[in-house]
Design a protein around this motif. Structure first.
Motif, PDB file in Angstrom:
ATOM      1  N   LEU A  87     -25.776  -5.631 -12.636  1.00  0.00           N
ATOM      2  CA  LEU A  87     -26.657  -5.687 -12.867  1.00  0.00           C
ATOM      3  C   LEU A  87     -27.071  -6.905 -11.508  1.00  0.00           C
ATOM      4  O   LEU A  87     -27.895  -6.692 -10.757  1.00  0.00           O
ATOM      5  CB  LEU A  87     -27.626  -6.089 -13.707  1.00  0.00           C
ATOM      6  CG  LEU A  87     -27.726  -4.512 -14.683  1.00  0.00           C
ATOM      7  CD1 LEU A  87     -28.854  -4.819 -15.861  1.00  0.00           C
ATOM      8  CD2 LEU A  87     -28.571  -3.535 -13.608  1.00  0.00           C
ATOM      9  N   ILE A  88     -26.416  -8.115 -11.592  1.00  0.00           N
ATOM     10  CA  ILE A  88     -26.145  -8.843 -11.322  1.00  0.00           C
ATOM     11  C   ILE A  88     -25.676  -8.648  -9.576  1.00  0.00           C
ATOM     12  O   ILE A  88     -26.265  -9.525  -8.493  1.00  0.00           O
ATOM     13  CB  ILE A  88     -25.478 -10.275 -11.965  1.00  0.00           C
ATOM     14  CG1 ILE A  88     -26.406 -10.630 -13.234  1.00  0.00           C
ATOM     15  CG2 ILE A  88     -25.662 -11.413 -10.690  1.00  0.00           C
ATOM     16  CD1 ILE A  88     -25.369 -11.426 -13.807  1.00  0.00           C
ATOM     17  N   LEU A  89     -24.054  -8.131  -9.688  1.00  0.00           N
ATOM     18  CA  LEU A  89     -23.991  -7.597  -8.213  1.00  0.00           C
ATOM     19  C   LEU A  89     -24.957  -6.918  -7.740  1.00  0.00           C
ATOM     20  O   LEU A  89     -24.888  -7.261  -6.599  1.00  0.00           O
ATOM     21  CB  LEU A  89     -22.885  -6.920  -8.623  1.00  0.00           C
ATOM     22  CG  LEU A  89     -21.598  -7.788  -9.717  1.00  0.00           C
ATOM     23  CD1 LEU A  89     -20.581  -7.220  -9.935  1.00  0.00           C
ATOM     24  CD2 LEU A  89     -21.477  -9.384  -8.605  1.00  0.00           C
ATOM     25  N   ILE A  90     -25.286  -6.108  -8.367  1.00  0.00           N
ATOM     26  CA  ILE A  90     -26.151  -4.921  -7.348  1.00  0.00           C
ATOM     27  C   ILE A  90     -27.504  -6.071  -6.702  1.00  0.00           C
ATOM     28  O   ILE A  90     -27.636  -5.451  -5.913  1.00  0.00           O
ATOM     29  CB  ILE A  90     -26.908  -4.107  -8.512  1.00  0.00           C
ATOM     30  CG1 ILE A  90     -25.482  -2.956  -8.738  1.00  0.00           C
ATOM     31  CG2 ILE A  90     -27.900  -3.158  -7.531  1.00  0.00           C
ATOM     32  CD1 ILE A  90     -26.309  -1.782  -9.714  1.00  0.00           C
ATOM     33  N   GLY A  91     -28.298  -6.412  -7.708  1.00  0.00           N
ATOM     34  CA  GLY A  91     -29.095  -7.994  -7.408  1.00  0.00           C
ATOM     35  C   GLY A  91     -28.976  -8.604  -5.891  1.00  0.00           C
ATOM     36  O   GLY A  91     -29.352  -8.175  -5.390  1.00  0.00           O
ATOM     37  N   ALA A  92     -27.386  -9.346  -6.280  1.00  0.00           N
ATOM     38  CA  ALA A  92     -27.051 -10.211  -4.947  1.00  0.00           C
ATOM     39  C   ALA A  92     -26.631  -9.329  -4.057  1.00  0.00           C
ATOM     40  O   ALA A  92     -26.948  -9.564  -2.367  1.00  0.00           O
ATOM     41  CB  ALA A  92     -25.481 -10.834  -5.959  1.00  0.00           C
ATOM     42  N   ALA A  93     -26.127  -7.963  -4.141  1.00  0.00           N
ATOM     43  CA  ALA A  93     -25.599  -6.890  -2.572  1.00  0.00           C
ATOM     44  C   ALA A  93     -27.734  -6.522  -2.171  1.00  0.00           C
ATOM     45  O   ALA A  93     -27.737  -6.389  -0.691  1.00  0.00           O
ATOM     46  CB  ALA A  93     -25.384  -5.877  -2.898  1.00  0.00           C
ATOM     47  N   VAL A  94     -28.825  -6.413  -2.724  1.00  0.00           N
ATOM     48  CA  VAL A  94     -29.659  -5.930  -2.291  1.00  0.00           C
ATOM     49  C   VAL A  94     -30.330  -7.012  -1.581  1.00  0.00           C
ATOM     50  O   VAL A  94     -30.644  -7.747  -0.293  1.00  0.00           O
ATOM     51  CB  VAL A  94     -30.837  -5.662  -3.551  1.00  0.00           C
ATOM     52  CG1 VAL A  94     -31.928  -5.387  -2.511  1.00  0.00           C
ATOM     53  CG2 VAL A  94     -30.051  -4.027  -3.698  1.00  0.00           C
ATOM     54  N   VAL A  95     -29.923  -8.738  -2.322  1.00  0.00           N
ATOM     55  CA  VAL A  95     -30.454  -9.771  -1.536  1.00  0.00           C
ATOM     56  C   VAL A  95     -30.317  -9.998  -0.783  1.00  0.00           C
ATOM     57  O   VAL A  95     -30.651 -10.745   0.789  1.00  0.00           O
ATOM     58  CB  VAL A  95     -30.624 -10.560  -2.898  1.00  0.00           C
ATOM     59  CG1 VAL A  95     -30.939 -11.706  -1.834  1.00  0.00           C
ATOM     60  CG2 VAL A  95     -31.590 -10.965  -3.844  1.00  0.00           C
ATOM     61  N   GLY A  96     -28.710  -9.699  -0.338  1.00  0.00           N
ATOM     62  CA  GLY A  96     -27.993  -9.974   0.568  1.00  0.00           C
ATOM     63  C   GLY A  96     -28.359  -9.375   1.955  1.00  0.00           C
ATOM     64  O   GLY A  96     -28.677  -9.542   3.019  1.00  0.00           O
ATOM     65  N   ALA A  97     -28.892  -7.978   1.612  1.00  0.00           N
ATOM     66  CA  ALA A  97     -28.443  -7.159   2.830  1.00  0.00           C
ATOM     67  C   ALA A  97     -29.781  -7.507   3.266  1.00  0.00           C
ATOM     68  O   ALA A  97     -30.064  -7.134   4.220  1.00  0.00           O
ATOM     69  CB  ALA A  97     -28.125  -5.500   1.996  1.00  0.00           C
ATOM     70  N   SER A  98     -31.166  -7.827   2.318  1.00  0.00           N
ATOM     71  CA  SER A  98     -32.205  -7.915   2.121  1.00  0.00           C
ATOM     72  C   SER A  98     -32.449  -9.646   3.490  1.00  0.00           C
ATOM     73  O   SER A  98     -33.083  -9.036   4.715  1.00  0.00           O
ATOM     74  CB  SER A  98     -32.894  -8.230   1.563  1.00  0.00           C
ATOM     75  OG  SER A  98     -33.442  -6.664   1.139  1.00  0.00           O
ATOM     76  N   LEU A  99     -31.930 -10.247   3.381  1.00  0.00           N
ATOM     77  CA  LEU A  99     -31.362 -11.389   4.445  1.00  0.00           C
ATOM     78  C   LEU A  99     -31.032 -11.534   5.209  1.00  0.00           C
ATOM     79  O   LEU A  99     -31.412 -11.873   6.644  1.00  0.00           O
ATOM     80  CB  LEU A  99     -30.320 -12.567   3.576  1.00  0.00           C
ATOM     81  CG  LEU A  99     -31.022 -13.016   1.849  1.00  0.00           C
ATOM     82  CD1 LEU A  99     -30.122 -14.315   1.457  1.00  0.00           C
ATOM     83  CD2 LEU A  99     -32.561 -13.744   2.310  1.00  0.00           C
ATOM     84  N   VAL A 100     -29.894 -10.225   5.712  1.00  0.00           N
ATOM     85  CA  VAL A 100     -29.093  -9.643   6.655  1.00  0.00           C
ATOM     86  C   VAL A 100     -29.382  -8.942   7.472  1.00  0.00           C
ATOM     87  O   VAL A 100     -30.284  -9.411   8.726  1.00  0.00           O
ATOM     88  CB  VAL A 100     -27.752  -9.146   6.474  1.00  0.00           C
ATOM     89  CG1 VAL A 100     -27.134  -8.831   7.892  1.00  0.00           C
ATOM     90  CG2 VAL A 100     -26.763 -10.720   5.767  1.00  0.00           C
TER      91      VAL A 100
END
Length: 75
Positions: A4-17
């Motif tokens: 769940l932490i990795l999924i959240g990090a992927a979503v936040v990273g893609a949202s920032l980019v």
């Protein structure tokens, strides 16, 4: 918990980019879900239960007399 932490990090990273939008969040969640499914399906090992030591790689069953059955035709 870690996935769940990795999924959240992927979503936040893609949202920032790529910018925060519902399309980006949905697309990243879909990609992460498909990638997770592929990784889950390709795992070889299972949870071993007590008493299980080895892994059956191939099991063959022969019906009737076969030319390879050396145990029964010893003279």
């Amino acid at each position: 918990m870690v996935p769940l932490i990795l999924i959240g990090a992927a979503v936040v990273g893609a949202s920032l980019v790529f910018g925060y939008s519902s399309f980006v969040v949905g697309f990243v969640l879909m990609v992460v879900g498909v990638l997770g499914l592929i990784v889950f399906m390709s795992t070889i090992g299972m949870v071993r239960r007590p008493g299980e030591r080895g892994t059956v790689i191939e099991e063959r069953h022969y019906i009737g007399d076969t030319p390879r059955d050396d145990r029964r035709h010893r003279t």
